[in-house]
Design a protein around this motif. Sequence first.
Motif, PDB file in Angstrom:
ATOM      1  N   TRP A 186       0.944  -1.236  -0.071  1.00  0.00           N
ATOM      2  CA  TRP A 186      -0.076   0.714  -0.131  1.00  0.00           C
ATOM      3  C   TRP A 186       0.801   1.148  -0.104  1.00  0.00           C
ATOM      4  CZ3 TRP A 186      -1.885  -4.208   3.393  1.00  0.00           C
ATOM      5  CH2 TRP A 186      -2.483  -4.751   3.090  1.00  0.00           C
ATOM      6  N   THR A 187       1.730   1.012   0.840  1.00  0.00           N
ATOM      7  CA  THR A 187       2.802   2.445   1.156  1.00  0.00           C
ATOM      8  C   THR A 187       3.361   2.733  -0.108  1.00  0.00           C
ATOM      9  OG1 THR A 187       2.620   1.734   3.049  1.00  0.00           O
ATOM     10  CG2 THR A 187       4.410   3.229   2.347  1.00  0.00           C
ATOM     11  N   LEU A 188       4.415   1.703  -0.921  1.00  0.00           N
ATOM     12  CA  LEU A 188       4.836   1.980  -1.998  1.00  0.00           C
ATOM     13  C   LEU A 188       4.154   2.020  -3.304  1.00  0.00           C
ATOM     14  CD1 LEU A 188       6.977  -1.920  -1.958  1.00  0.00           C
ATOM     15  CD2 LEU A 188       7.605   0.575  -1.391  1.00  0.00           C
ATOM     16  N   ALA A 189       2.639   1.916  -2.961  1.00  0.00           N
ATOM     17  CA  ALA A 189       1.925   2.327  -4.169  1.00  0.00           C
ATOM     18  C   ALA A 189       1.146   3.755  -3.667  1.00  0.00           C
ATOM     19  CB  ALA A 189       0.618   1.328  -4.050  1.00  0.00           C
ATOM     20  N   ASP A 230      11.983  -5.800  -8.579  1.00  0.00           N
ATOM     21  CA  ASP A 230      10.775  -4.910  -7.193  1.00  0.00           C
ATOM     22  C   ASP A 230       9.483  -3.730  -7.480  1.00  0.00           C
ATOM     23  OD1 ASP A 230      12.317  -6.989  -5.928  1.00  0.00           O
ATOM     24  OD2 ASP A 230      12.125  -5.893  -4.294  1.00  0.00           O
ATOM     25  N   GLY A 231      10.737  -3.114  -8.563  1.00  0.00           N
ATOM     26  CA  GLY A 231       9.947  -1.501  -9.077  1.00  0.00           C
ATOM     27  C   GLY A 231       8.793  -1.980 -10.566  1.00  0.00           C
ATOM     28  N   GLY A 232       8.391  -3.271 -10.590  1.00  0.00           N
ATOM     29  CA  GLY A 232       7.472  -3.532 -11.396  1.00  0.00           C
ATOM     30  C   GLY A 232       7.071  -4.486 -10.159  1.00  0.00           C
ATOM     31  N   LEU A 233       6.794  -4.829 -10.003  1.00  0.00           N
ATOM     32  CA  LEU A 233       5.859  -5.457  -8.762  1.00  0.00           C
ATOM     33  C   LEU A 233       4.899  -3.916  -8.139  1.00  0.00           C
ATOM     34  CD1 LEU A 233       7.178  -7.733  -6.581  1.00  0.00           C
ATOM     35  CD2 LEU A 233       5.650  -8.001  -8.362  1.00  0.00           C
ATOM     36  N   VAL A 234       5.580  -2.586  -7.638  1.00  0.00           N
ATOM     37  CA  VAL A 234       4.908  -1.751  -8.068  1.00  0.00           C
ATOM     38  C   VAL A 234       3.855  -0.824  -8.702  1.00  0.00           C
ATOM     39  CG1 VAL A 234       5.435   0.922  -7.279  1.00  0.00           C
ATOM     40  CG2 VAL A 234       7.335  -0.788  -5.720  1.00  0.00           C
ATOM     41  N   CYS A 235       4.645  -1.203  -9.552  1.00  0.00           N
ATOM     42  CA  CYS A 235       3.974  -0.901 -11.030  1.00  0.00           C
ATOM     43  C   CYS A 235       2.251  -1.741 -11.137  1.00  0.00           C
ATOM     44  CB  CYS A 235       4.235  -0.811 -12.472  1.00  0.00           C
ATOM     45  SG  CYS A 235       5.856   0.183 -12.879  1.00  0.00           S
ATOM     46  N   TRP A 236       2.152  -3.120 -10.555  1.00  0.00           N
ATOM     47  CA  TRP A 236       0.760  -2.961 -10.622  1.00  0.00           C
ATOM     48  C   TRP A 236       0.289  -3.312  -9.554  1.00  0.00           C
ATOM     49  CZ3 TRP A 236      -0.649  -6.345 -14.248  1.00  0.00           C
ATOM     50  CH2 TRP A 236       0.601  -7.344 -15.218  1.00  0.00           C
ATOM     51  N   ALA A 237       0.952  -3.145  -8.246  1.00  0.00           N
ATOM     52  CA  ALA A 237       0.052  -2.119  -6.944  1.00  0.00           C
ATOM     53  C   ALA A 237      -0.284  -0.581  -7.257  1.00  0.00           C
ATOM     54  CB  ALA A 237       1.169  -1.900  -5.867  1.00  0.00           C
ATOM     55  N   ALA A 282      -0.957   0.401 -10.001  1.00  0.00           N
ATOM     56  CA  ALA A 282      -2.036   0.736 -10.602  1.00  0.00           C
ATOM     57  C   ALA A 282      -3.795  -0.345 -10.679  1.00  0.00           C
ATOM     58  CB  ALA A 282      -1.572  -1.132 -12.643  1.00  0.00           C
ATOM     59  N   THR A 283      -3.066  -0.864  -9.232  1.00  0.00           N
ATOM     60  CA  THR A 283      -4.718  -1.730  -9.110  1.00  0.00           C
ATOM     61  C   THR A 283      -5.314  -0.626  -7.845  1.00  0.00           C
ATOM     62  OG1 THR A 283      -3.824  -4.084  -9.279  1.00  0.00           O
ATOM     63  CG2 THR A 283      -5.537  -3.348  -7.813  1.00  0.00           C
ATOM     64  N   LEU A 284      -3.909  -0.629  -7.358  1.00  0.00           N
ATOM     65  CA  LEU A 284      -5.403   0.590  -5.990  1.00  0.00           C
ATOM     66  C   LEU A 284      -5.091   2.175  -6.604  1.00  0.00           C
ATOM     67  CD1 LEU A 284      -2.170  -0.567  -3.129  1.00  0.00           C
ATOM     68  CD2 LEU A 284      -4.769  -1.889  -3.696  1.00  0.00           C
ATOM     69  N   LEU A 287      -6.927  -7.944  -2.718  1.00  0.00           N
ATOM     70  CA  LEU A 287      -6.948  -6.514  -3.132  1.00  0.00           C
ATOM     71  C   LEU A 287      -6.852  -6.616  -4.791  1.00  0.00           C
ATOM     72  CD1 LEU A 287      -6.410  -3.600  -1.036  1.00  0.00           C
ATOM     73  CD2 LEU A 287      -8.726  -4.487  -1.892  1.00  0.00           C
ATOM     74  N   MET A 288      -5.152  -6.751  -5.200  1.00  0.00           N
ATOM     75  CA  MET A 288      -4.676  -7.407  -6.264  1.00  0.00           C
ATOM     76  C   MET A 288      -5.261  -8.669  -6.949  1.00  0.00           C
ATOM     77  SD  MET A 288      -2.113  -5.356  -6.348  1.00  0.00           S
ATOM     78  CE  MET A 288      -1.211  -6.147  -7.657  1.00  0.00           C
ATOM     79  N   ASP A 289      -6.492  -9.227  -6.710  1.00  0.00           N
ATOM     80  CA  ASP A 289      -7.578 -10.044  -7.485  1.00  0.00           C
ATOM     81  C   ASP A 289      -8.685  -9.474  -8.009  1.00  0.00           C
ATOM     82  OD1 ASP A 289      -7.807 -12.519  -8.149  1.00  0.00           O
ATOM     83  OD2 ASP A 289      -9.081 -13.192  -6.630  1.00  0.00           O
ATOM     84  N   GLN A 290      -7.780  -9.085  -8.603  1.00  0.00           N
ATOM     85  CA  GLN A 290      -9.154  -8.217  -9.644  1.00  0.00           C
ATOM     86  C   GLN A 290      -8.388  -7.825 -11.318  1.00  0.00           C
ATOM     87  OE1 GLN A 290      -9.722  -4.020  -8.965  1.00  0.00           O
ATOM     88  NE2 GLN A 290      -9.377  -4.513  -6.893  1.00  0.00           N
TER      89      GLN A 290
END
Length: 353
Positions: A91-94, A116-123, A125-127, A245-248
Motif C-alpha cells: 500500500w505505501t509503495l503504491a 521490485d519496481g515492477g511489483l510497485v507498478c502492478w500495485a 495500477a490496481t490501488l 485487492l490485487m485479485d482483480q
Amino acid sequence: MSEAPDPSSVRLPGDWVHLDVRANGVRFHAVEPAGTPADRPLVLLLHGFGEFWWSWRHQLTALADAGYRAVAVDLRGYGDTDKPPRGYDGWTLAGDTNGLIRALGHTSATLIGHSDGGLVCWATATLHPRVVDRIVVVASPHPRALRHRALRDRAQRSQFLVPFLRNQLPRLGERQVTRDDAAFIADYFAHRASASWRGTEDYARTVALNRSAMLIPNVAHCSLEYRRWAYRSQFRPDGWRFMELMDQRLHLPVLALRGRDDPYILSDAMADGHRWAAHQTYRQIEGGGHFVHQERPEAVTEAILEFLRSEPEATTDAAVRKTRRIRPERSSWYSPARFAARIRRSRRAPVGR
C-alpha cells in the motif's frame, strides 16, 4: 571500502538533472534528461532490487528524444532517497508512486518497472488506477502469478523462493548483502545477466556502481525490507487483504517484457499475468537475461516506444461492470497453513531445475 559512501554518490553526472521530489512524506531523488519540457506525457521509471535509478540510463534519454518526460527515481530506501524504517508494504509503495506523479505536476503517467519496481507498478495500477495510463513490467510477474508459480512450479520455486528466503533473518541478511564490499551484488548480477553483457565495460561499471550504492548507510536494510514484507505478510491479515485487492482484472494496457535467457523469473510466471490484465502483451527479448533493459537496451526501448505509440484496445463499460474477482483454480487455493507447508517442503527439496 574504508568508509560508507555518501548518498549523494549516486548523483552521477551526465545529460540529465537531479531533482528532490517530496511525496507521501518522503524526499525522493529523481533524475530526468536536461531541458525536458514538463508538459510532455510523464513516464516514471522504477528500478529493481539492489539497484538505483542508474539502471534506466539508456531509456531515460531515448524516451526524452521520443517526446516523453522520462523520470527515473531512487525508490524508498535506496540511493539518495530518504530511508525511513517503515513503509515497505504494497500500500505505501503504491502511495509513493501516486504521490510522485502528483508532485511532478501530472495527473497520470505511464509506469515502467523492473523486478521490485515492477511489483510497485502492478500495485499502483490496481490501488490507484486513475493515475496510471499504462504499465510496462520487466522481469516482474503479477504478484499473484508469481506466488502461484513459486508454490506450484518447482523450477520457479528453486530459482526464486529459496534465495528469497535467505534474506529474511534480521541482521544476518544485511551482513550477507554488505560483506566484502557488497560482493553479494556482484554475484547477484553474475548469476542473472547474459554472458554477452558480462564481458562489457558497461557491465563492470554497473556492478561497481550498484555495489557502492548498496553500501550507503541503511540501504541494505531498506532493500531487504521489501522482501521481508512480501514474505511475512503472507501470514498476516494485511498480506491477505493486499492479495485480495490485487485479485482483480486490470483494463489498462500492459506490456510484460522478459529476457529469454533470464534464469530467475521464468516465462510461465510472466505469461500468467494475462489473467489479471485484460490487455497484456507479453514479449521475450532475445539475448537478454534478468536485466534485459540494460543488456539489450535498444530492443527494450523499441518495444516500449511501440507500446506507448499504440492505440489502447477499447474496453466497453459493460465489460468493466462485469469485472469480478478472479477465482484461482481449486488446486491452487491458498491459505497461510498451506503456504507454510510448501515453504517447508521447498527447503527440504534439492535446489535445481
